[in-house]
Scaffold this motif. Sequence first.
Motif, short mmCIF file in Angstrom:
data_model
loop_
_atom_site.label_atom_id
_atom_site.label_comp_id
_atom_site.label_asym_id
_atom_site.label_seq_id
_atom_site.Cartn_x
_atom_site.Cartn_y
_atom_site.Cartn_z
N PHE A 1 55.23 68.15 31.13
CA PHE A 1 54.70 67.20 31.84
C PHE A 1 55.63 67.41 33.04
O PHE A 1 55.16 66.61 33.81
N THR A 2 56.96 67.85 33.07
CA THR A 2 57.81 68.65 34.30
C THR A 2 56.72 69.01 35.16
O THR A 2 56.86 68.25 36.44
N LEU A 3 56.02 69.80 35.31
CA LEU A 3 55.04 70.77 35.53
C LEU A 3 54.07 69.87 36.48
O LEU A 3 53.73 70.03 37.37
N PHE A 4 53.77 69.25 34.98
CA PHE A 4 52.21 68.65 35.68
C PHE A 4 53.14 67.24 36.50
O PHE A 4 51.78 67.24 37.79
N SER A 5 53.95 66.92 36.24
CA SER A 5 53.95 65.44 37.53
C SER A 5 54.71 66.73 38.53
O SER A 5 54.23 65.80 39.57
N GLY A 6 54.79 67.78 38.64
CA GLY A 6 55.51 68.61 40.04
C GLY A 6 54.46 68.96 40.53
O GLY A 6 54.04 68.30 41.94
N PHE A 7 53.35 68.95 39.95
CA PHE A 7 52.21 69.79 40.68
C PHE A 7 51.54 68.45 41.21
O PHE A 7 50.94 67.94 42.71
N ALA A 8 51.37 67.28 40.32
CA ALA A 8 51.06 65.84 40.78
C ALA A 8 51.92 66.30 42.40
O ALA A 8 51.06 65.41 43.76
N LEU A 9 52.91 65.24 42.01
CA LEU A 9 54.23 65.47 43.94
C LEU A 9 53.75 66.45 44.63
O LEU A 9 53.55 66.20 45.32
N VAL A 10 53.71 67.86 44.72
CA VAL A 10 53.03 68.39 45.35
C VAL A 10 51.82 68.20 46.00
O VAL A 10 51.84 68.27 47.42
N ASP A 11 50.94 68.35 45.03
CA ASP A 11 49.41 68.23 45.84
C ASP A 11 49.68 65.99 46.92
O ASP A 11 48.35 66.24 47.36
N ALA A 12 50.12 65.73 46.18
CA ALA A 12 50.50 64.13 46.31
C ALA A 12 50.54 64.72 48.19
O ALA A 12 50.24 63.80 49.26
N ALA A 13 51.79 65.33 48.26
CA ALA A 13 52.48 65.45 49.73
C ALA A 13 51.94 66.12 50.77
O ALA A 13 51.80 66.32 52.01
N VAL A 14 50.73 67.08 50.24
CA VAL A 14 50.01 67.59 51.59
C VAL A 14 48.68 67.15 51.41
O VAL A 14 48.70 67.56 52.66
N ARG A 15 48.73 66.29 51.25
CA ARG A 15 47.49 65.34 51.54
C ARG A 15 47.36 65.00 52.05
O ARG A 15 48.91 63.52 52.69
N ARG A 16 46.84 64.29 53.29
CA ARG A 16 46.55 63.44 55.00
C ARG A 16 46.85 61.66 54.51
O ARG A 16 46.09 61.91 53.44
N GLU A 17 47.47 61.31 55.28
CA GLU A 17 47.80 60.15 55.34
C GLU A 17 46.21 59.53 55.46
O GLU A 17 46.26 58.75 54.94
N ASP A 18 45.71 59.26 56.48
CA ASP A 18 44.39 58.48 56.15
C ASP A 18 43.48 58.76 55.48
O ASP A 18 42.50 58.17 55.22
N ALA A 19 43.57 59.93 55.02
CA ALA A 19 42.90 60.02 52.94
C ALA A 19 42.86 59.05 52.18
O ALA A 19 41.90 58.42 51.94
N TYR A 20 44.49 58.82 52.29
CA TYR A 20 44.24 57.80 51.06
C TYR A 20 43.77 56.17 51.59
O TYR A 20 42.95 55.43 50.66
N ARG A 21 43.71 55.87 52.79
CA ARG A 21 43.49 54.99 53.97
C ARG A 21 41.82 55.27 53.69
O ARG A 21 41.77 53.94 52.90
N ALA A 22 41.02 56.51 53.72
CA ALA A 22 39.33 56.76 53.79
C ALA A 22 38.93 55.87 52.34
O ALA A 22 37.98 55.62 51.81
N ALA A 23 39.97 56.64 51.61
CA ALA A 23 39.39 56.99 50.13
C ALA A 23 39.83 54.69 48.84
O ALA A 23 39.68 54.93 48.66
#
Length: 111
Positions: free
Chosen positions: A17-39
Amino acid sequence: MLMEGFAGFMALLSLAFTLFSGFALVDAAVRREDAYRAADKQTKTFWLVILGLAFVVSLIFGILSFLPIIGLIATIVYMVDVRPALRQISGPRRRGGSSSDGPYGPWNGGR
């Protein structure tokens, strides 16, 4: 003997679970801010805070506590709902190549 096996299983589950949440955190960090609004999802800051809390809680508490279960649910929501929407908007991250490359090679505009 049985309790040692259960404790080992719970330790592996907590690590997963720690690795899973860490992966999700890193993935969220590298995504563009405008992609969140567009989605039409919450903001990038919102997801970074939620997933960061989930990661920290998974490090501090055991998997049988109440808070890590909430963090696991938030991480699953990100991975199942938000991440696919972000990938659809921004496309998968590729290494190398040009932005005009198509799936079968460079796009030359019909020339």
